[in-house]
Scaffold this motif. Structure first.
Motif, PDB file in Angstrom:
ATOM      1  N   GLU A   1      10.423   2.388   5.222  1.00 11.55           N
ATOM      2  CA  GLU A   1      10.025   3.884   4.487  1.00 11.55           C
ATOM      3  C   GLU A   1       9.606   2.998   2.696  1.00 11.55           C
ATOM      4  OE1 GLU A   1      12.717   6.863   4.150  1.00 11.55           O
ATOM      5  OE2 GLU A   1      12.571   7.727   5.912  1.00 11.55           O
ATOM      6  N   PHE A   2      10.630   2.147   1.884  1.00 11.38           N
ATOM      7  CA  PHE A   2       9.972   1.502   1.002  1.00 11.38           C
ATOM      8  C   PHE A   2       9.082   0.567   1.075  1.00 11.38           C
ATOM      9  CE2 PHE A   2      10.058  -2.210  -1.690  1.00 11.38           C
ATOM     10  CZ  PHE A   2      10.024  -1.543  -2.597  1.00 11.38           C
ATOM     11  N   LEU A   3       8.921   0.039   2.701  1.00  7.72           N
ATOM     12  CA  LEU A   3       7.478  -0.578   2.568  1.00  7.72           C
ATOM     13  C   LEU A   3       6.646  -0.089   3.300  1.00  7.72           C
ATOM     14  CD1 LEU A   3       8.662  -3.528   4.963  1.00  7.72           C
ATOM     15  CD2 LEU A   3       8.020  -3.990   2.965  1.00  7.72           C
ATOM     16  N   ALA A   4       6.547   1.450   3.799  1.00  9.29           N
ATOM     17  CA  ALA A   4       5.263   2.209   3.886  1.00  9.29           C
ATOM     18  C   ALA A   4       4.801   2.610   2.499  1.00  9.29           C
ATOM     19  CB  ALA A   4       6.069   3.495   4.299  1.00  9.29           C
ATOM     20  N   GLY A   5       5.779   3.036   1.576  1.00  6.19           N
ATOM     21  CA  GLY A   5       5.916   3.282  -0.001  1.00  6.19           C
ATOM     22  C   GLY A   5       4.349   2.445  -0.415  1.00  6.19           C
ATOM     23  N   MET A   6       4.913   1.108  -0.333  1.00  6.20           N
ATOM     24  CA  MET A   6       4.490   0.039  -0.885  1.00  6.20           C
ATOM     25  C   MET A   6       3.022  -0.333  -0.547  1.00  6.20           C
ATOM     26  SD  MET A   6       6.310  -1.458  -3.217  1.00  6.20           S
ATOM     27  CE  MET A   6       5.417  -3.021  -4.082  1.00  6.20           C
ATOM     28  N   VAL A   7       2.403  -0.246   0.383  1.00  2.00           N
ATOM     29  CA  VAL A   7       1.544  -0.069   1.423  1.00  2.00           C
ATOM     30  C   VAL A   7       0.467   0.912   0.932  1.00  2.00           C
ATOM     31  CG1 VAL A   7      -0.357   0.287   3.458  1.00  2.00           C
ATOM     32  CG2 VAL A   7       1.868  -1.414   3.564  1.00  2.00           C
ATOM     33  N   PHE A   8       0.892   2.183   0.551  1.00  2.00           N
ATOM     34  CA  PHE A   8       0.093   3.171  -0.117  1.00  2.00           C
ATOM     35  C   PHE A   8      -0.563   2.803  -1.211  1.00  2.00           C
ATOM     36  CE2 PHE A   8       2.255   5.922   3.693  1.00  2.00           C
ATOM     37  CZ  PHE A   8       0.972   6.456   4.481  1.00  2.00           C
ATOM     38  N   PHE A   9       0.680   1.910  -1.799  1.00  2.00           N
ATOM     39  CA  PHE A   9       0.292   2.691  -3.443  1.00  2.00           C
ATOM     40  C   PHE A   9      -0.784   0.947  -3.394  1.00  2.00           C
ATOM     41  CE2 PHE A   9       1.102  -0.880  -6.922  1.00  2.00           C
ATOM     42  CZ  PHE A   9       1.136  -0.179  -8.120  1.00  2.00           C
ATOM     43  N   LEU A  10      -0.305  -0.399  -2.647  1.00  2.00           N
ATOM     44  CA  LEU A  10      -1.932  -1.253  -2.740  1.00  2.00           C
ATOM     45  C   LEU A  10      -2.491  -1.063  -1.816  1.00  2.00           C
ATOM     46  CD1 LEU A  10       0.968  -4.139  -1.158  1.00  2.00           C
ATOM     47  CD2 LEU A  10      -0.243  -3.526  -3.320  1.00  2.00           C
ATOM     48  N   PHE A  11      -3.061  -0.106  -1.045  1.00  4.58           N
ATOM     49  CA  PHE A  11      -3.742   0.315  -0.805  1.00  4.58           C
ATOM     50  C   PHE A  11      -4.951   1.084  -1.498  1.00  4.58           C
ATOM     51  CE2 PHE A  11      -6.700   4.039   1.315  1.00  4.58           C
ATOM     52  CZ  PHE A  11      -7.599   3.118   2.323  1.00  4.58           C
ATOM     53  N   GLY A  12      -4.553   1.890  -2.519  1.00  2.96           N
ATOM     54  CA  GLY A  12      -5.041   2.352  -3.405  1.00  2.96           C
ATOM     55  C   GLY A  12      -5.345   1.581  -4.753  1.00  2.96           C
ATOM     56  N   PHE A  13      -4.534   0.700  -4.880  1.00  3.66           N
ATOM     57  CA  PHE A  13      -4.700  -0.776  -6.284  1.00  3.66           C
ATOM     58  C   PHE A  13      -5.992  -1.462  -6.279  1.00  3.66           C
ATOM     59  CE2 PHE A  13      -3.621  -4.078  -8.472  1.00  3.66           C
ATOM     60  CZ  PHE A  13      -3.678  -3.806  -9.727  1.00  3.66           C
ATOM     61  N   LEU A  14      -5.711  -1.631  -4.547  1.00  3.30           N
ATOM     62  CA  LEU A  14      -6.360  -2.940  -4.029  1.00  3.30           C
ATOM     63  C   LEU A  14      -8.204  -2.369  -3.846  1.00  3.30           C
ATOM     64  CD1 LEU A  14      -4.648  -5.043  -2.595  1.00  3.30           C
ATOM     65  CD2 LEU A  14      -4.774  -5.226  -4.776  1.00  3.30           C
TER      66      LEU A  14
END
Length: 755
Positions: A320-333
């Motif tokens: 779940e932490f990785l999923a949240g990081m993916v969503f964050f990185l998707f928005g950021f990058l």
């Protein structure tokens, strides 16, 4: 609006609150209306993934209508058309409320949602195809990146709170009707955002006598611009990645990892968080470095993220932490890269043809993001039923999609790297700023420097920038060169000399050299240019060798010694021989030592003798400047400096040992040589802190041995011995230099030259 009535940047900035309100409210409406809730709404109504992909692709696909809307935009003006179309598009979402009534007829449900989204897409296209060229009119060019970042930051709390409320509502209620309040709120907020457009400046109809056919014919201008056509591919392919992942990333975590719809909506709130951070960071760097380096860097990181997604599985302990990081990185990058593309377009497009250029860009993005997103849905659907295994990882529809989008991102970055952008920082130079010094400390100082500060505080910040060693701070230091405080300007000049050299910093320092009368600033600029070893500046620096002020002449000589441009070597030799000021001659001596100019040894020895016999108190330390220069020419600077420091700390301790070691290098077989060796050892044994006449005589007796050596520096050491014959009682510093130099020559009689 004509050029004569162009708004000032101040007038534009006064209206920015309306733009911020419009952007935040519109983005909030999208979050509630056609964002994650609509995708999940369709999935719970039983619509297949390929059809969901079709629905998700309609919005960008209908952007192709932007080309056909050019005559309408010119006729009615960008403000009026964008506001009315934005109002209308939210009314087209009302059929969503009727879709659950036909839940037993999936085709009818699909047609209702599909039709509503089509109408919404038409209104969205007319609105955005007007706002985009209009934004070139009301956004000040120098702060476009900053405004983009501020918009993302302003929307962030709304997105977080809104997503949390949506998640709690969807997970706390049952039935498909729980989506109704979310859609209703989105419609109301969207209408409020549309009304904000009327408070923004400009956007009047463009005076034109052209017909609709003539307006469309203007498309030939951007279509003939090869650089812009390349931009269209890079922009469209990045938009494709954004559109495809915005839909299928949600479904990937829902189906592969079993995360609930409410949790996904909550995690999806990290997308605007990442978008805010990415937009702010990208905008900040874009205003400083241009768009190329920032976009390519972000897209490279996108590729790494996409290639890592297939390896996330439910068995991971922190899934779940990785999923949240993916969503964050998707928005950021992704959002950061898209901000870079949008600003590049605003800066590149000629204002006279902005409607045709930007409508073409908008439609091109729609073709990529809409049509190809539909293909992405088909791709996912096919490989979900025809998966294959690579190693231990199963590649189904989502994994194949991630790999394909990684390839698309690579091609987008490669094409963007070829675009023309005047004054932009290269990727290597941009990333190099993070590999030198302390970039985090530099960034922290940059943020603090924008606040209200006293003169002393500004001076301390500027001094700290020099200590970071990071070129990230160069723009702040260059700006500080215009500070009202003399001390801040002086410190900024010195700090620039402590950073890695950049063309921009060197040009700024060169302008300081023209500040005639501000001797301290000119002196500091000469020093910094020398530290940066700026060979292109050597000509301007050499011009100060003839300056009336001896301080500037001496500093110019020392800086040329740091740069070591052979072109100006004759001028330094002339200064050594002819300058009327002894400090300038010593500066020339120091510079010639850095040049390792062997031809200047006799002149340097003569200056040393003149200084060492002078009874003035300052003459003795001046003489050591010359000895150090000679040591550099002979290639024994470090040995000389180390032994002299030891002798200073413990007088009479170092020099006897040097003479003893020198004696050991003299052949004891030959009778004459043996006698010279014994005499030198005896002199060394008796030498303490008293007179050096006996030991100096023993050193001079080694002249035949030096003359017999084939070492490249033998003649230079002999010149040093012969040039100091008038000295009877040598200073220990001269004795140390003679001992080290003679030992080097006698120790390696056939060695290579010391360059």
């Amino acid at each position: 609006m004509t050029a004569a009535s162009e708004l000032t940047d101040y007038a534009k900035l006064r209206r920015m609150p309306f733009y911020y309100a419009y952007s935040v409210l519109t983005a909030t409406a999208v979050l509630c209306g056609v964002g994650a809730p609509l995708v999940l709404f369709a999935a719970e109504l039983g619509i297949d993934k390929d059809r969901i992909g079709l629905i998700g692709g309609i919005l960008p696909l209908f952007q192709i209508l932007g080309i056909a809307s050019i005559p309408v935009v010119l006729r009615f003006g960008t403000k009026r058309l964008s506001a009315l179309a934005l109002l209308a598009r939210y009314l087209f979402l009302l059929p969503l409320f009727a879709a659950p009534m036909f839940i037993d007829a999936p085709n009818v449900v699909f047609l209702l949602i599909f039709g509503a989204v089509i109408c919404y897409a038409i209104g969205r296209t007319l609105s955005e195809v007007s706002v985009i060229p209009w934004s070139q009119e009301f956004l000040p060019r120098l702060v476009r990146g900053q405004i983009s970042g501020n918009l993302a930051i302003a929307y962030l709390p709304v997105a977080l709170i809104g997503s949390l409320l949506i998640q709690r509502w969807l997970d706390g209620q049952e039935g498909i009707e729980r989506f109704y309040p979310v859609f209703a709120f989105g419609i109301i907020v969207g209408i409020a955002g549309a009304l904000c457009l009327f408070g923004m400046p400009g956007g009047a109809p463009r005076p034109t006598t052209r017909t609709a056919r003539d307006a469309l014919a203007q498309l030939k201008v951007p279509l003939r611009d090869r650089n812009f056509l390349a931009f269209l591919y890079s922009s469209g392919s990045q938009f494709l990645v954004h559109s495809a992942l915005a839909v299928f990333l949600l479904l990937f975590f829902r189906e592969r990892l079993g995360i609930s719809s409410g949790q996904i909506v909550l995690m999806a709130a990290l997308i605007p968080v990442g978008s805010a951070a990415g937009s702010y960071a990208a905008g900040w760097f874009i205003d400083r470095h241009g768009t190329r380096a920032i976009r390519i860097t972000l897209q490279s990181l996108q590729v790494a993220m996409l290639l890592g997604l297939p390896f996330i599985h439910p068995e991971l302990p922190v899934v779940e932490f990785l999923a949240g990081m993916v969503f964050f990185l998707f928005g950021f990058l992704v959002q950061g890269a898209m901000v870079a593309g949008n600003i590049y377009m605003l800066n590149y497009v000629p204002p006279a043809d902005r409607e045709s250029y930007m409508a073409l860009a908008y439609s091109s993005d729609g073709i990529f993001g809409g049509g190809l997103t539909v293909i992405a849905g088909v791709l996912v659907q096919y490989f979900e039923h025809n998966a294959f295994v690579v190693g231990t990882t199963q590649f189904g529809g989502y994994e194949v999609l991630f790999f394909v989008t990684a390839l698309v991102t690579i091609s987008s970055a490669a094409v963007f790297a070829l675009l023309k952008e005047e004054g932009a920082t290269g990727v290597r130079d941009f990333l190099g700023q993070f590999s030198t010094g302390n970039p985090l400390r530099a960034l922290w100082g940059i943020q603090r420097s924008s606040s209200f500060t006293s003169e002393q505080r500004r001076r301390d910040l500027v001094y700290g920038f020099g200590g970071t060693g990071s070129t990230l701070a160069k723009d702040e230091l260059i700006s500080a060169l215009s500070d009202p405080s003399f001390d801040v300007r002086h410190e900024a000049i010195r700090a620039l000399g402590r950073l890695p050299p950049t063309p921009k910093a060197i040009r700024a320092l060169e302008t300081i050299l023209d500040y005639e009368g501000l001797i301290e600033l000119q002196y500091a600029a000469l020093d910094s240019l020398g530290q940066l070893q700026s060979r292109p500046s050597a000509g301007k620096i050499a011009g100060f060798l003839a300056d009336a002020n001896p301080l500037l002449r001496s500093r110019a000589a020392r800086s040329l010694g740091d740069i070591r441009d052979e072109t100006h070597l004759p001028a330094l030799r002339q200064m050594l021989d002819e300058d009327r000021d002894i400090d300038c001659r010593l500066a020339a001596a120091s510079a010639l030592g850095k040049y390792r100019d062997r031809d200047s040894i006799p002149a340097l020895v003569a200056i040393y003798c003149a200084q060492v016999t002078d009874t003035h108190a300052v003459s003795e330390p001046r003489s050591k400047v010359v000895l150090l220069a000679i040591a550099k020419i002979l290639g024994i600077e470090e040995k000389f400096a180390r032994n002299w420091r030891r002798e200073q700390r413990m007088p009479g301790y170092c020099l006897p040992g040097l003479l003893t070691r020198l004696a050991q290098n003299i052949d004891s077989v030959d009778t004459a040589k043996r006698a010279r060796r014994v005499a030198l050892e005896a002199a060394a044994a008796e030498l303490g802190t008293g007179p050096t006449a006996a030991s100096l005589s023993a050193l001079r007796a080694l002249r035949p041995d030096l003359a017999a050596s084939r070492h490249a520096d033998a003649l230079l050491v002999i010149a040093l011995l012969d040039g100091t014959t008038a000295i009877d009682n040598a200073h220990p510093a001269l004795m140390i230099l003679l001992a080290i130099a003679a030992r080097q020559v006698l120790r390696q009689p056939t060695g290579s030259a010391t360059k």
